[in-house]
Design a protein around this motif. Structure first.
Motif, PDB file in Angstrom:
ATOM      1  N   GLY A 190       0.787  -1.225   0.000  1.00 26.42           N
ATOM      2  CA  GLY A 190       0.000   0.000   0.000  1.00 26.42           C
ATOM      3  C   GLY A 190       0.819   1.274   0.000  1.00 26.42           C
ATOM      4  N   GLY A 191       2.026   1.224   0.573  1.00 28.97           N
ATOM      5  CA  GLY A 191       2.844   2.424   0.656  1.00 28.97           C
ATOM      6  C   GLY A 191       3.189   3.012  -0.701  1.00 28.97           C
ATOM      7  N   ALA A 192       3.283   2.177  -1.715  1.00 25.08           N
ATOM      8  CA  ALA A 192       3.625   2.662  -3.050  1.00 25.08           C
ATOM      9  C   ALA A 192       2.477   3.436  -3.695  1.00 25.08           C
ATOM     10  N   TYR A 193       1.248   3.123  -3.299  1.00 23.12           N
ATOM     11  CA  TYR A 193       0.075   3.727  -3.937  1.00 23.12           C
ATOM     12  C   TYR A 193      -0.623   4.769  -3.060  1.00 23.12           C
ATOM     13  N   ASN A 194      -0.271   4.806  -1.781  1.00 21.73           N
ATOM     14  CA  ASN A 194      -0.966   5.694  -0.860  1.00 21.73           C
ATOM     15  C   ASN A 194      -0.936   7.165  -1.273  1.00 21.73           C
ATOM     16  N   PRO A 195       0.202   7.709  -1.753  1.00 16.40           N
ATOM     17  CA  PRO A 195       0.184   9.129  -2.145  1.00 16.40           C
ATOM     18  C   PRO A 195      -0.844   9.430  -3.229  1.00 16.40           C
ATOM     19  N   ILE A 196      -1.045   8.501  -4.146  1.00 19.08           N
ATOM     20  CA  ILE A 196      -2.005   8.705  -5.231  1.00 19.08           C
ATOM     21  C   ILE A 196      -3.434   8.585  -4.703  1.00 19.08           C
ATOM     22  N   VAL A 197      -3.693   7.511  -3.963  1.00 16.10           N
ATOM     23  CA  VAL A 197      -5.053   7.273  -3.454  1.00 16.10           C
ATOM     24  C   VAL A 197      -5.447   8.360  -2.460  1.00 16.10           C
TER      25      VAL A 197
END
Length: 328
Positions: A216-223
């Protein structure tokens, strides 16, 4: 008002407001005014529940900040359970607590408890202390009973017991969300923004439910940037989060295929996933208002499918950063 970043055309998220420091001695009742002569309403119902479950009320008072009635009680340890929507138990943490309690021979830090929907009690802040006492064979536990059950959501939202990582917080939020649906499914999702903190946690929580090692850490900034609380009822809003979670997991599977190709070429970095996600993220070039999350995820899936691993060199990874890979 949020200001645009120079040259980007994008607005920064508004800063979270925090209360200013108040003048000393200007808020809340005095010690004498905290005396509670009699119980009524929710507090009286909580007292009746305590006695009905085999506990005793050791005292009661008004809290010195908001004047809410609170009860100090000794509860049978088998009548109190963790809230069903909080973090998973840490075996190491509760065993260390049990060792400390055993050495001191005293339990000096009461758990916070609220009445459970049907019978017994929930503790939103005290799961590890509860399990430590059970490990020691205790028959009873001291609790500060709060008559209003919704305080359980607020306590979890404030992260009062231990710092959360992204996985723990997301799982906690989706469990809170499902609990809220059970109790008040028709209320607007936006009405619970305080308890849930970030709409992205709901979506990522669904992903973590399906895959505990989801990166999740890789996508959290986008989401986090694109997922917003809606005015739809909880029972309807959850469907949108589920749709986004499904798209995220599909995207992560495609990113995983790219990572496998990079590794097959001998490229090594703890930030391979963050590197690939950054390369396929369309928000890097978008000026002004970004598109909705589902459209961004669709674009990223298409770019992942066309990603040319053969063109990537080891030196390209040197400047990669972000969240380290959690799962491949």
């Amino acid at each position: 008002m949020a200001k645009a970043r120079p040259g980007s055309g994008l607005k920064r998220a508004p800063a979270k407001r925090r209360p200013r420091k108040a003048k000393p001695g200007t808020r809340g009742p005095s010690p004498a005014e905290c005396r509670l002569e009699a119980l009524s309403g929710d507090a009286e119902e909580a007292r009746e529940r305590i006695e009905r479950e085999g506990g005793i009320v050791a005292g009661s008072y008004c809290d010195p900040l908001g004047r809410s009635p609170l009860l100090v009680a000794i509860l049978p340890i088998d009548r109190i359970e963790p809230t069903p929507f909080q973090r998973d138990l840490s075996q190491t943490h509760h065993r260390k607590l049990a060792d400390v309690l055993h050495r001191t021979g005293m339990f000096l830090d009461p758990v916070i408890a609220v009445t459970a929907p049907d019978r017994g009690f929930w503790t939103p802040n005290g799961r590890h202390r509860l399990e430590a006492m059970r490990r020691l064979g205790a028959r009873a536990i001291t609790a500060l009973v709060v008559p209003k059950r919704e305080i359980a959501w607020q306590i979890l939202a404030l992260n009062t017991e231990k710092a959360h990582n992204l996985r723990e917080r997301s799982l906690e939020v989706i469990r809170i969300y499902r609990g809220l649906i059970d109790e008040d499914a028709k209320r607007a999702e936006s009405g619970f923004a305080f308890y849930l903190e970030e709409a992205s946690f709901v979506t990522l929580g669904i992903c973590y439910e399906k895959n505990g090692k989801f990166a999740g850490g890789a996508y959290n900034p986008i989401v986090r940037r694109l997922e917003k609380f809606s005015d739809e009822p909880l029972s309807e809003a959850i469907r949108e989060h589920e749709k986004h979670a499904e798209s995220l997991m599909d995207l992560d599977a495609r990113v995983g295929e790219v990572i496998a190709k990079l590794k097959a070429r001998g490229l090594v970095s703890p930030y391979l996933r963050a590197f690939v996600v950054a390369r396929i993220n369309p928000l890097r070039w978008i000026q002004g208002e970004p598109p909705p999350l589902d459209q961004v995820l669709k674009t990223m899936r298409a770019r992942a499918a066309k990603f040319s691993a053969d063109r990537i060199r080891q030196e390209d990874l040197a400047g990669a950063g972000g969240a380290p890979d959690e799962a491949d």
